[in-house]
Design an enzyme around this catalytic site. Structure first.
Site, PDB file in Angstrom:
ATOM      1  N   LYS A  98      -6.950 -10.900 -13.909  1.00  0.00           N
ATOM      2  CA  LYS A  98      -7.839 -10.991 -12.746  1.00  0.00           C
ATOM      3  C   LYS A  98      -8.814  -9.807 -12.747  1.00  0.00           C
ATOM      4  CE  LYS A  98      -7.841 -10.462  -7.809  1.00  0.00           C
ATOM      5  NZ  LYS A  98      -7.619  -9.616  -6.786  1.00  0.00           N
ATOM      6  N   LYS A 115       0.842  -1.204   0.000  1.00  0.00           N
ATOM      7  CA  LYS A 115       0.000   0.000   0.000  1.00  0.00           C
ATOM      8  C   LYS A 115       0.877   1.254   0.000  1.00  0.00           C
ATOM      9  CE  LYS A 115      -4.027  -2.122   2.176  1.00  0.00           C
ATOM     10  NZ  LYS A 115      -4.655  -2.432   3.463  1.00  0.00           N
ATOM     11  N   LYS A 171     -11.139  -3.886  -9.502  1.00  0.00           N
ATOM     12  CA  LYS A 171     -11.518  -2.500  -9.783  1.00  0.00           C
ATOM     13  C   LYS A 171     -10.285  -1.661 -10.127  1.00  0.00           C
ATOM     14  CE  LYS A 171     -12.174  -1.467  -4.893  1.00  0.00           C
ATOM     15  NZ  LYS A 171     -11.895  -2.864  -4.497  1.00  0.00           N
TER      16      LYS A 171
HETATM   17  P1  ADP Z   1     -10.496  -5.510  -6.061  1.00  0.00           P
HETATM   18  O1  ADP Z   1      -9.380  -6.349  -6.636  1.00  0.00           O
HETATM   19  O2  ADP Z   1     -11.552  -5.206  -7.079  1.00  0.00           O
HETATM   20  O3  ADP Z   1      -9.975  -4.271  -5.350  1.00  0.00           O
HETATM   21  P2  ADP Z   1     -10.862  -6.491  -3.397  1.00  0.00           P
HETATM   22  O4  ADP Z   1      -9.376  -6.663  -3.242  1.00  0.00           O
HETATM   23  O5  ADP Z   1     -11.554  -5.389  -2.661  1.00  0.00           O
HETATM   24  O6  ADP Z   1     -11.205  -6.395  -4.960  1.00  0.00           O
HETATM   25  O7  ADP Z   1     -11.514  -7.891  -3.045  1.00  0.00           O
HETATM   26  C1  ADP Z   1     -12.565  -8.119  -2.137  1.00  0.00           C
HETATM   27  C2  ADP Z   1     -12.799  -9.619  -2.065  1.00  0.00           C
HETATM   28  O8  ADP Z   1     -13.148 -10.160  -3.352  1.00  0.00           O
HETATM   29  C3  ADP Z   1     -11.555 -10.399  -1.610  1.00  0.00           C
HETATM   30  O9  ADP Z   1     -12.004 -11.425  -0.738  1.00  0.00           O
HETATM   31  C4  ADP Z   1     -10.990 -11.000  -2.880  1.00  0.00           C
HETATM   32  O10 ADP Z   1     -10.341 -12.231  -2.621  1.00  0.00           O
HETATM   33  C5  ADP Z   1     -12.243 -11.203  -3.749  1.00  0.00           C
HETATM   34  N1  ADP Z   1     -11.915 -11.002  -5.166  1.00  0.00           N
HETATM   35  C6  ADP Z   1     -11.653  -9.824  -5.773  1.00  0.00           C
HETATM   36  N2  ADP Z   1     -11.413  -9.986  -7.105  1.00  0.00           N
HETATM   37  C7  ADP Z   1     -11.497 -11.325  -7.352  1.00  0.00           C
HETATM   38  C8  ADP Z   1     -11.349 -12.128  -8.539  1.00  0.00           C
HETATM   39  N3  ADP Z   1     -11.094 -11.591  -9.722  1.00  0.00           N
HETATM   40  N4  ADP Z   1     -11.519 -13.456  -8.424  1.00  0.00           N
HETATM   41  C9  ADP Z   1     -11.813 -14.021  -7.219  1.00  0.00           C
HETATM   42  N5  ADP Z   1     -11.967 -13.319  -6.074  1.00  0.00           N
HETATM   43  C10 ADP Z   1     -11.810 -11.986  -6.118  1.00  0.00           C
END
Ligand code: ADP
Ligand code: TRP
Length: 326
Positions: free
Chosen positions: A194, A115, A197
């Site tokens: 993957k 971060k 966002k």
């Molecule tokens: P982002 O990558 O969009 O910022 P987050 O890190 O906030 O998403 O993820 C929130 C939850 O969703 C976590 O538990 C993460 O493991 C799951 N998650 C996010 N993106 C994926 C993905 N592409 N495939 C599987 N699980 C995901």
């Protein structure tokens, strides 16, 4: 029977609009764990504060994620659902745990280092994030903590802190197990990376028909001509379709891929229809919940009362163990 029920705890950060990756990677497994376990799920708003200095946005996102989780099938009659900040007791435990957490343990945490490398302000909340997370878990005597791979190290820190506490003061804290979702495939985004966002490659789960459709039409596919056979296993459209379809539907579409004379446009059409069938009812539930903010507040308040009672119990034992009960 009851004795075998495990206490499952997880927190979700209120970080914005949910996409297919969040749903299949996090929400759906959490909803399924409600069967046969005693679940405590909360909105991690204290944690969100480490990176979200806008009060209106924090409030709005916290409410938003509560509504979203309920629309996805969280059952407040079976599950204790609450806002982290409605249980301030967690900070008292955090302090006690701070006093036995080596700084080096926190300095090794990748999440903090990543971060800061991304330019996020290195505030002390961000640094001690894992200790608050440990307190979240330990204060409810949680046995199982379902999290994504990115949180694995934080669970190791939690276990480390719990063991240190118990070694010093006796067997007071439950040492939890992480339930890492290794079996849940990474959901690909529009470009095949993957879905995240941060990559602007998402399909939201509550997008209305037209908006979702236009995202689905943007999924990148290869240039195999329409009449040629295609490999479903190598296609992003199919990878998303399979998450929502039954086995028979999956097999039927796979056969159409292999037979040839099916363009990717047809597959996207099938995906758009499946998306609507799968998420349409949840979107409707969400719309109803949005019309009843009092009901959502009520659910969170009831959850918080239950959570506080459980937190108090642990905290009383901890206070007595460390000598803060004089
Ligand atoms: P982002 O990558 O969009 O910022 P987050 O890190 O906030 O998403 O993820 C929130 C939850 O969703 C976590 O538990 C993460 O493991 C799951 N998650 C996010 N993106 C994926 C993905 N592409 N495939 C599987 N699980 C995901
Ligand atoms: N750190 C977790 C995340 O970003 C959210 C969280 C906070 C959490 N406290 C927790 C998850 C306790 C599990 C248990 O996803």
């Amino acid at each position: 029977m009851n004795q075998q029920r495990k206490r499952v705890l997880s927190g979700i950060q209120p970080s914005g609009t949910l996409h297919l990756g969040n749903y299949f990677g996090m929400m759906k497994p959490a909803v399924e764990l409600q069967d046969g376990n005693e679940c405590f799920y909360f909105i991690a708003d204290y944690h969100a504060l480490t990176q979200l200095p806008d009060p209106a946005l924090l409030r709005q996102r916290s409410r938003g994620v509560a509504v979203d989780f309920l629309a996805c099938g969280l059952d407040p009659l079976r599950t204790t659902f609450f806002r982290q900040s409605d249980v301030p007791e967690v900070h008292e435990l955090t302090w006690v745990l701070n006093c036995m957490t080596p700084v080096g343990l926190l300095e090794r945490c990748h999440s903090y280092k990543d971060k800061v490398a991304r330019g996020i302000e290195a505030n002390h909340g961000l640094f001690s994030y894992p200790v608050l997370m440990a307190a979240d878990i330990l204060i409810y005597g949680s046995h199982l903590v379902p999290v994504g791979k990115d949180q694995k190290q934080h669970l190791e820190v939690t276990r480390d802190i719990a063991v240190r506490f118990n070694n010093r003061y006796g067997e007071i804290l439950v040492v939890p197990e992480a339930l890492i979702r290794e079996d849940v495939a990474v959901v690909p985004g529009l470009d095949g990376q993957k879905m995240s966002k941060s990559y602007d490659n998402t399909i939201e789960i509550f997008a209305a028909g037209k908006a979702a459709r236009s995202r689905i039409m943007k999924i990148v596919t290869d240039s195999t001509p329409l009449e040629d056979p295609k490999d479903p296993e190598a296609c992003n459209v199919f990878a998303l379709y399979r998450l929502m379809a039954t086995e028979a539907e999956r097999e039927a579409l796979a056969q159409r891929y292999r037979a040839g004379n099916m363009g990717y446009g047809h597959a996207k059409q099938a995906l758009a229809e499946k998306y609507e069938e799968f998420f349409g009812p949840m979107r409707e539930r969400r719309r109803e919940l949005l019309e009843h903010p009092d009901l959502v507040e009520d659910i969170l308040r009831t959850g918080a009362a239950r959570a506080r009672a459980a937190a108090r119990e642990t905290l009383n034992r901890v206070r007595a163990a460390v000598g803060l009960d004089g």
